[in-house]
Design a protein around this motif. Structure first.
Motif: not given
Length: 117
Positions: A1-16
């Motif tokens: 089946q079709v899958q799209l899996v996102e990764s890499g999100g998180g908490l970052v400071q402004p300007g980051g």
């Protein structure tokens, strides 16, 4: 089946900076236009940008000059490189694959990005 899996999100400071990835399976990746969308709490889903199957790109005005979309067809991956992040970029980010005819199209499950000090 079709899958799209996102990764890499998180908490970052402004300007980051942050790079999101989208891993695709079950589709002929190189034939699809790959979009990124985002949705903040209480708001409608917003289009962020696209990379076409020809690797041309287009962006929403709100992210132009700060975000860059790329793709690796051999690895069936799409990327969203985000820089100069602002608190208003906080949202769940979604990968979306769309056939150039408009159908079919597929969504990932999303990855959370929080920009805060």
């Amino acid at each position: 089946q079709v899958q799209l899996v996102e990764s890499g999100g998180g908490l970052v400071q402004p300007g980051g900076t942050l790079r999101l990835s989208c891993a695709a399976s079950g589709i002929t990746f190189g034939t699809y236009n790959m979009n990124w969308y985002r949705q903040a709490p209480g708001q409608e889903r917003e289009w962020v940008g696209v990379i076409t199957r020809f690797s041309s790109t287009n962006y929403a005005d709100s992210v132009k000059g700060r975000f860059t979309i790329s793709r690796d067809n051999d690895r069936r991956m799409a990327y969203l490189q985000m820089s100069s992040l602002k608190p208003e970029d906080t949202a769940t980010y979604y990968c979306h694959a769309r056939d150039p005819s408009g159908f079919p199209n597929y969504w990932g499950q999303g990855t959370q990005v929080t920009v805060s000090s």
